[in-house]
Design an enzyme around this catalytic site. Structure first.
Site, PDB file in Angstrom:
ATOM      1  N   GLU A 132       0.796  -1.236   0.000  1.00  0.00           N
ATOM      2  CA  GLU A 132       0.000   0.000   0.000  1.00  0.00           C
ATOM      3  C   GLU A 132       0.826   1.282   0.000  1.00  0.00           C
ATOM      4  O   GLU A 132       0.624   2.137   0.855  1.00  0.00           O
ATOM      5  CB  GLU A 132      -0.942   0.015   1.209  1.00  0.00           C
ATOM      6  CG  GLU A 132      -1.906  -1.142   1.241  1.00  0.00           C
ATOM      7  CD  GLU A 132      -2.923  -1.048   2.401  1.00  0.00           C
ATOM      8  OE1 GLU A 132      -2.844  -0.096   3.191  1.00  0.00           O
ATOM      9  OE2 GLU A 132      -3.781  -1.928   2.486  1.00  0.00           O
TER      10      GLU A 132
ATOM     11  N   ASN B  47       2.307  -4.660  -3.439  1.00  0.00           N
ATOM     12  CA  ASN B  47       0.903  -4.992  -3.196  1.00  0.00           C
ATOM     13  C   ASN B  47       0.134  -3.696  -2.940  1.00  0.00           C
ATOM     14  O   ASN B  47       0.592  -2.843  -2.189  1.00  0.00           O
ATOM     15  CB  ASN B  47       0.850  -5.886  -1.942  1.00  0.00           C
ATOM     16  CG  ASN B  47      -0.436  -6.656  -1.804  1.00  0.00           C
ATOM     17  OD1 ASN B  47      -0.915  -7.242  -2.774  1.00  0.00           O
ATOM     18  ND2 ASN B  47      -0.998  -6.676  -0.607  1.00  0.00           N
TER      19      ASN B  47
ATOM     20  N   HIS C  55     -10.115  -6.026  -1.715  1.00  0.00           N
ATOM     21  CA  HIS C  55     -11.123  -6.035  -0.645  1.00  0.00           C
ATOM     22  C   HIS C  55     -12.332  -5.281  -1.177  1.00  0.00           C
ATOM     23  O   HIS C  55     -12.253  -4.082  -1.425  1.00  0.00           O
ATOM     24  CB  HIS C  55     -10.611  -5.314   0.596  1.00  0.00           C
ATOM     25  CG  HIS C  55      -9.483  -6.019   1.268  1.00  0.00           C
ATOM     26  ND1 HIS C  55      -9.648  -7.211   1.951  1.00  0.00           N
ATOM     27  CD2 HIS C  55      -8.169  -5.720   1.372  1.00  0.00           C
ATOM     28  CE1 HIS C  55      -8.483  -7.599   2.441  1.00  0.00           C
ATOM     29  NE2 HIS C  55      -7.567  -6.718   2.100  1.00  0.00           N
TER      30      HIS C  55
ATOM     31  N   GLU D   3      -5.956 -10.331  -1.792  1.00  0.00           N
ATOM     32  CA  GLU D   3      -6.644 -10.270  -0.487  1.00  0.00           C
ATOM     33  C   GLU D   3      -8.153 -10.179  -0.668  1.00  0.00           C
ATOM     34  O   GLU D   3      -8.834  -9.381  -0.011  1.00  0.00           O
ATOM     35  CB  GLU D   3      -6.145  -9.058   0.311  1.00  0.00           C
ATOM     36  CG  GLU D   3      -4.645  -9.020   0.500  1.00  0.00           C
ATOM     37  CD  GLU D   3      -4.173  -7.907   1.423  1.00  0.00           C
ATOM     38  OE1 GLU D   3      -4.995  -7.303   2.136  1.00  0.00           O
ATOM     39  OE2 GLU D   3      -2.966  -7.639   1.426  1.00  0.00           O
TER      40      GLU D   3
ATOM     41  N   ASP E 261     -11.970 -10.315  -0.469  1.00  0.00           N
ATOM     42  CA  ASP E 261     -13.130 -10.604   0.381  1.00  0.00           C
ATOM     43  C   ASP E 261     -14.235  -9.625   0.004  1.00  0.00           C
ATOM     44  O   ASP E 261     -13.966  -8.563  -0.543  1.00  0.00           O
ATOM     45  CB  ASP E 261     -12.806 -10.599   1.892  1.00  0.00           C
ATOM     46  CG  ASP E 261     -12.080  -9.358   2.388  1.00  0.00           C
ATOM     47  OD1 ASP E 261     -12.096  -8.320   1.692  1.00  0.00           O
ATOM     48  OD2 ASP E 261     -11.504  -9.416   3.499  1.00  0.00           O
TER      49      ASP E 261
HETATM   50  C1  XIL Z   1      -5.125  -7.193   8.338  1.00  0.00           C
HETATM   51  C2  XIL Z   1      -5.174  -8.479   9.142  1.00  0.00           C
HETATM   52  O1  XIL Z   1      -6.069  -9.360   8.509  1.00  0.00           O
HETATM   53  C3  XIL Z   1      -5.606  -8.199  10.550  1.00  0.00           C
HETATM   54  O2  XIL Z   1      -5.522  -9.376  11.353  1.00  0.00           O
HETATM   55  C4  XIL Z   1      -4.744  -7.088  11.153  1.00  0.00           C
HETATM   56  O3  XIL Z   1      -5.211  -6.767  12.434  1.00  0.00           O
HETATM   57  C5  XIL Z   1      -4.758  -5.861  10.278  1.00  0.00           C
HETATM   58  O4  XIL Z   1      -4.340  -6.203   8.962  1.00  0.00           O
HETATM   59  N1  XIL Z   1      -4.629  -4.904   3.816  1.00  0.00           N
HETATM   60  C6  XIL Z   1      -3.490  -5.653   4.046  1.00  0.00           C
HETATM   61  C7  XIL Z   1      -3.503  -6.679   5.110  1.00  0.00           C
HETATM   62  O5  XIL Z   1      -2.514  -5.527   3.302  1.00  0.00           O
HETATM   63  O6  XIL Z   1      -2.244  -6.819   5.701  1.00  0.00           O
HETATM   64  C8  XIL Z   1      -4.527  -6.385   6.170  1.00  0.00           C
HETATM   65  O7  XIL Z   1      -4.558  -7.466   7.069  1.00  0.00           O
HETATM   66  C9  XIL Z   1      -5.878  -6.138   5.535  1.00  0.00           C
HETATM   67  C10 XIL Z   1      -5.813  -4.944   4.631  1.00  0.00           C
END
Ligand code: XIL
Length: 381
Positions: free
Chosen positions: A169, A219, A257, A292, A294
């Site tokens: 990020e 990423n 996400h 990632e 969801d």
């Molecule tokens: C999240 C984890 O799932 C949690 O357990 C933690 O508390 C916070 O981070 N983007 C990312 C991930 O790159 O590393 C994040 O993961 C979710 C958002």
């Protein structure tokens, strides 16, 4: 996030038991139908050649182990590699949790994505800000600390990690550019404000030197990955700059996400728009993975069948990945709806349970599961 702890003995027991179906055995089974009906994602991964992954927690709970073995051929460390998790004070590194996760993934022959070396937004080293504030030359001190983290962490796991998420990020949360000031939703990008954009190239070069065979990824979180979206375009431009400067970047991760929006999640607008975007990254000479995924169910509450609408979002992403040859993997951020980061994250906890994943709380496959299978099966080896 509170998760039941599993003892080391339980972890070891599961690690040694052969619950997982090896990819070769899966390939010998009857081929999956186009609909993906009845097929596990392990089979789909074998038939499509696309890695199908999931994030695993620090504890690697017993449930998690069963779900991973039955459904995935790749894993990403949800937290175990983050700077905040590995180092509670300047100069200190605790490898225990990370060692355990790396060993577990190796025994299970799961492709491991180490996430992540440098991330300013949520889980940066808790002591970093004070350390830089106290330094006479903050830029030199930050360079030194980053180099040390790469040497010690990448050096330790060299050859055991398939992919390093070197930078996570880097871009501003919204719009193009970088976060240069602290706001209620995001801190400033302390790497960028201290070192400029060169911190990215520097980290990639050092990581390559420390682990020459692993694939190195950047990423990023895109709300809607498509050409014409300012943040998506800024990422394309950044990758083009890195490539032009011969920075050793092998791939780009698109987090995916689907968590914003009112009537429906924003990610992605259409299969075609995401495919075109992945193709555009591919043309720059990088591979792409969905890293990632969801999809928050409460955002779809107004739909006649929210679970079918959720499956449709998953399908768009999986189809776009299958249709673009630059796409080599798709990872979802967890396994069961009962354990999702979205239920404890400050911006999304109000709508808990978010039920964003492929398996319900009892481990049963949701509509989204088959949608991912069908989407990925649009590509066959
Ligand atoms: C999240 C984890 O799932 C949690 O357990 C933690 O508390 C916070 O981070 N983007 C990312 C991930 O790159 O590393 C994040 O993961 C979710 C958002």
């Amino acid at each position: 996030m509170a998760r039941p702890k599993t003892s080391l003995a339980v972890v070891a027991l599961f690690a040694l038991s052969a619950v997982a179906l090896p990819a070769s055995a899966a390939a010998k089974q009857k081929p999956c139908p186009r609909s993906g009906a009845g097929c596990t994602l392990v089979q789909v991964a074998a038939e499509s050649g696309i890695f199908v992954g999931t994030a695993v927690s620090n504890e690697i709970t017993a449930t998690e182990q069963v779900d991973v073995a039955a459904n995935f051929n790749a894993v990403t460390s949800e937290n175990a590699f983050k700077w905040s998790e590995m180092s509670k004070s300047a100069g200190a590194i605790d490898f225990a949790t990370t060692d355990r996760l790396v060993a577990w993934a190796r025994v299970r022959k799961l492709r491991l994505r180490a996430h992540t070396l440098f991330w300013h937004r949520i889980q940066n080293a808790p002591w970093l800000k004070a350390e830089l504030a106290a330094a006479t030359d903050p830029a030199a001190r930050l360079r030194e600390l980053m180099a040390e983290r790469i040497t010690k962490v990448v050096g330790r796991y060299r050859g055991k990690v398939a992919i390093w998420d070197v930078i996570n990020e880097p871009l501003a949360l919204f719009g193009a550019g970088y976060d240069t000031a602290d706001t209620p939703v995001t801190p400033k990008n302390i790497f960028f404000t201290t070192l400029g954009e060169g911190y990215i190239a520097d980290a990639f070069r050092r990581t390559r030197a420390a682990d020459p065979k692993a694939k190195l990824f950047l990423n990023e979180l895109l709300w809607d990955a498509r050409i014409g979206d300012p943040k998506s375009d800024a990422l394309l431009a950044l990758v083009a700059r890195l490539k032009k400067a011969r920075v050793p970047i092998d791939g780009v991760g698109i987090q995916a996400h689907a968590m914003l929006g009112t009537a429906s999640p924003w990610f992605p607008s259409t299969t075609a728009s995401l495919k075109r975007y992945i193709d555009a990254l591919g043309k720059l000479g990088v591979k792409v993975e969905i890293t990632e995924l969801d999809v928050r169910l409460p955002l779809l509450a107004d739909q006649p069948n929210p679970l079918a609408a959720q499956a449709a979002v998953y399908r768009r992403v999986a189809s776009a990945c299958a249709q673009s040859h630059a796409c080599t993997g798709l990872t979802v951020w967890g396994q069961r709806d009962s354990h999702s980061w979205l239920d404890s994250y400050s911006l999304t906890s109000a709508t808990a349970p978010n039920n964003p994943l492929l398996l319900d709380a009892s481990g049963k496959r949701k509509l989204a599961y088959q949608a991912v299978a069908a989407g990925l099966l649009e590509r066959r080896r």
